[in-house]
Every structure is written in structure tokens, then in C-alpha cells.
Write an enzyme that holds these catalytic residues in place. Sequence first.
Site, PDB file in Angstrom:
ATOM      1  N   ASP A  37       0.803  -1.218   0.000  1.00 57.66           N
ATOM      2  CA  ASP A  37       0.000   0.000   0.000  1.00 57.66           C
ATOM      3  C   ASP A  37       0.839   1.272   0.000  1.00 57.66           C
ATOM      4  O   ASP A  37       0.353   2.335  -0.392  1.00 57.66           O
ATOM      5  CB  ASP A  37      -0.935   0.014   1.213  1.00 57.66           C
TER       6      ASP A  37
ATOM      7  N   TYR B 245      -9.772  -0.703   2.599  1.00 57.20           N
ATOM      8  CA  TYR B 245      -9.317  -0.586   3.986  1.00 57.20           C
ATOM      9  C   TYR B 245      -9.017   0.858   4.354  1.00 57.20           C
ATOM     10  O   TYR B 245      -8.615   1.677   3.522  1.00 57.20           O
ATOM     11  CB  TYR B 245      -8.058  -1.422   4.222  1.00 57.20           C
TER      12      TYR B 245
END
Length: 634
Positions: free
Chosen positions: A297, A381
Site C-alpha cells: 500500500d 481498507y
Amino acid sequence: MSSAPPVHPLDPATAAEYLAGRDVMAAAGLLPEGDRAPVRFAYYGLEEPPKEEVLAGGPEPDRRLRAFLVNLDTGESTDAVVSLTHQKVVSARTLDPGQGQLPILESDFARVDEITKADPDWRAAMARRGYHDLSQIRTCPITAGNYGPPGDDRRRMVRVLAFVQRKEHDLAWAHPIDGVAAYVDLIEKKVFKVTDEFELPVPAESGDYDDEAVRGPHRTTLKPIEITQPEGPSFTLDGHHLRWQDWSMRIGFDAREGLSLHQVSLDARPVIYRASIPEMVVPYGDPNFRYWQAYFDTGEYLVGKWANSLELGCDCLGEIAYLDATVTDDTGQPRTIPNAICIHEEDFGILWKHTDIFNGSAQSRRQRRLVVSYFTTVGNYDYGFYWYFYLDGTIELEVKATGVLFTSAYPGADHPYSTEVAPGLAGVVHQHLFSARLDMTVDGPANAVEEVDVGGLPVGPGNPYGNAIVQHVTRLTRESQAGRRADGARGRTWRIINTERANRFGRPTGYTLYPESAPTLLADPDSPLAQRAGFAASHLWVTRYDPDQRWPAGDFVNQHPGGAGLPAFTAADRDIDGQDIVVWHTFGPTHVPRPEDWPVMPVARCGFTLKPTGFFDRNPTLDVPPPAPHCTPD
């Protein structure tokens, strides 16, 4: 947007600086102008000066920016460094596509949606499943990893999964279209492969947690909580320089890694030169259709770029100070994220307390902590990164993971790789593994690391009753020794000491890293993922400081074949005993989803703690006053 110049070499880049750097690159021919203007910024941020230049004081270090540029017509990628001080391009290196691709662009999401929905093979796969109105389909591009064949690995590409969103507020993650994926070449702007391996029913139950029919009526039994500081907060914020009690630090922010802390000191003594979370990998554990599903990420998606604007009363409570963050879009134009960083104080219960049976004294003191935090949303998320600083010298990092599970269809038959979280809907077992980079300067730059285990001793002449408990201390002297794993059975910690400073007992001053004993990367060591996420194989790494070694998975993570970052850094096997060192810590949960994690996940927490160990000669909080008027000491 603020155009005020930075007042310190470590202050984040300003909007004016981004524009100035862009002008320098354009003048040097790195940014072709015109109607098509194919070059885009995959990353743009401050190239921090070396530590020794900052600490030496004297002349202001050269102010530099670094840009990752990708040509959308040719795929050529360039790593460029610009000197704002001298108004020139310092370096511009063309990258070999076989050694990784640049991060995902913000505009890639819309581009991929158009490319995928225009492809006849993908449209046919949707039609076979009964989906002809593609306006209800949400495409989700996922970084490709490096799985072969070699020709594919040299493409700038993503793999695309699909979800159904039947109405405006429907939760698309509740309705995965499983078994089909489109492979999209971002430079050729086409789907070059569609895999259609199986069909499972698309789960039908709504996951819209805003819908009263799904969540039920709001409860009415929670009474208000108000947090007030009538005299204001105890901290001061001067630009990016933060002071609280005996703590001092500078606050940084970067599009790639988000929040960073600089020159953290306590009682005017240095503790950490730089602290950040420069990488995280989220590997999913289903070995079948989605074997390639794993995200870096930070290195692939730039967590800082997606930082939230925080709201008082929703995200932060109390007397709050906010800092904005400046990032850039795909064209290098700056944009401001208001209230990206939240700074406040919290009461944290008892600091110390004792009722003495001999002298009758009964005293309590309350703990308080300073909180520096931000939240970011990467796809499904949401991650909150919270740095805590306590009155007793403790430093803690807590990551709060929430948001929505990445879902698939549940195949039934007690599928071993996932949990059924709604009828026909699966949450796959996965990990969230973060890497903390802690550039330690405990009482100065001459530091070393000791691994400390605790254990008992067998009955013997020195231990006749078998009750002895001892510390087993191992000094880590070379980088090759310092790839270590936590061990809860031994209470393993790592003590960072100064090799030139001692406390009043003649022992080195230090700070101890307390890890959480959780699994490291569970992928097979020979797997393609493990080759790329080598940092996640150990809980601890220790390296000699090198200003060019900032990223634990390497500079260019997207589609990299592996071996970069910490495994490459430590191959030099440098001396780390009494040197200027960087401590890297891998931490994070292995998430076996629960039904209670759906349709939106309650916060799951992970992190680590640093505590002073011989840094002080006694409890440093004896001078904390009692919480008058409630408690009056004898």
C-alpha cells in the site's frame, strides 16, 4: 494553499516548491507540453538532505525534490531529482521495466474502468453471468505483482476484479463477481487477457451499513462524553515543530509514506532522528484464482496521497491542533489535504499509584499522552497511524485498521482459506505487515542493539530451588546477525543502547523495543511474493545508516521481481556495533475474518512500544502533580 517557505530542512515541501520544481523539469525537457502531455507524476516529494548535513547546522542544505515520471504513451519511467536551491535537474535516470514499475496513478482507476468495460471478451464474461448493464459494475484494479510470464512482467499492468453496485448507496464489496479477471496493459491501453475460471452466485444480501434496514435503528442509550481543557492544551506547535512537556519533535508528511517524525528528543536528549512507516504489504491467502492478490500500500499505492481530512468530534476529540498536508496530482499540480494530521492530548489512566502500609501515604498520579495521528483510505481498507508520547518517556505506535473486507464469493464446503461473513460471501484470510523505520539516535549516533531473552535456570549449585530468572543478552554486531524474529516464549525484546554514554550505575543509556509476537510473512520463502516482500520475513533488521536506504521493499516496488530493500541492504554485512544505525521493525496481524467484521470492520489494533531503559536514573515522573482538586497527597 500556503506558499510560505519552509523554515527547516525537514519541513514538508510546499505548494510553491512543487510548482517551482515542475518548472525546472519542464525547462529541462522532462515534461513535454502540448495537447497530449503524456508524462505523469507517479510520485513527487521531498528528497531529504543527509542526516549529517542537518545535524551539522551551518549553511542551509540543498533543497531537493524527487519525482517518478511515467510516459503514458511509451511506458518510459524516469527517476528525477531537482535542486530548488540551484534551479536545475540534478539527475534523471531511465528505469528498466524489468526492475519494477512506478506506483499506480490516480487517473489509472478511471482509465482502467473505461478500458475494461470496452473489451469484448470481458463484456462477454459479464453477459454470461447476466450483467448487460455495465453501469452497475464497479471495476477494481489491483497491482499485478511479478508472476510471469516474463513478457507480462515487463508490462505496466493491473489485474481487474469486478463488483456489482445496483443503486447509489449499495455497498459494492457485498457483491463480488468471482472467477473472472481482466489483465490490463496501462500503456497499450487494452485488455490483453481475460481469465474466466468458474462461476459462483453473486452474493445478494445488502451490506449497506448506512441503511436502517441493514443496521437497525440507532441506539439511544449512549450519553454524551465531553473532553475539555479550559486552559487550552499543554503542547505548542510552531509551524511543524511540536513541543510537549519534555518532548520535542518535527512533523513531516510525504505522499508515499504519510506521517513522519523527525529529531525526536526528550529532556533535550536525542532519541530518534526519524521515525516512519515506509512500507506495508497485505498478502491474501487463497492459492487458487486470486493467488496474485497482494498489495504494497505504500510502494504501489502511496498511502499518504489518500490521507483523510479529519473532523473534530468524529475523528479527534478534545483541544485539537491540525496540520494540513500538501501532495500533488498526476500532473504535478499541488493540492492541499486540510486537517490531515491531528495533534492532541489524552488522559491515559493511572501513571503511578501507591498506598504505603508503613508510612500511611496514599498517592496517585494520572498518565497523559500526546497523540500525533492521521488516517488514510486505500481501496477497501482504512488505516489510522497513531504515535503516542507519554510522560514517562514511553513511545508507542498503534495502527488502527478498519474499513471493509476485500470479499469474494464463498465456495462452501468449509473453504479453508476464507470465512463466510454473509450468505455466499467470503472474507479471505490475509495479513497486514507493516515496516517501521526507526533511525535511532539514543543519546547520540553511536548506538548498538542487544537482543534480550528472559528465562529460568535448572536446579544447580547456584540455583538450589530452581527459581532463578535471568536475562540472556546477545549483542548484534553485524547486519548479517540482525535479521531476527520475536519470541513470546522468551519475552524477547531488543535494547538500543548508546555505546558512549552511561547512566549513574555505569550502564549504557538505552531504549527497548517491545514487539508484539505475531507471525511474519506466511507465504513460502520461495514464492514470488516472498521475494518481493523480503522485509516481512523478520521482525527485526538493523542496518548502518545510509540516506539512500529509505524503503524496506526497495524504491520501485510495483512489479519488482524481488530481492530489493532490506535483503539487499544487509547483504553488505556492515558493522552495526556503536555505529549510526537504523532499526527496522516488522509488525502486524494475520487476519482471519469473523462475521463480526462485516459489513464494516471494528478497529483492529497492532503496533509496538519503545521504553526508556537506563535512559533515566530514576522514575522521571516524580514531579507530575496530583490531579487537583480531586486528589491531595498526604
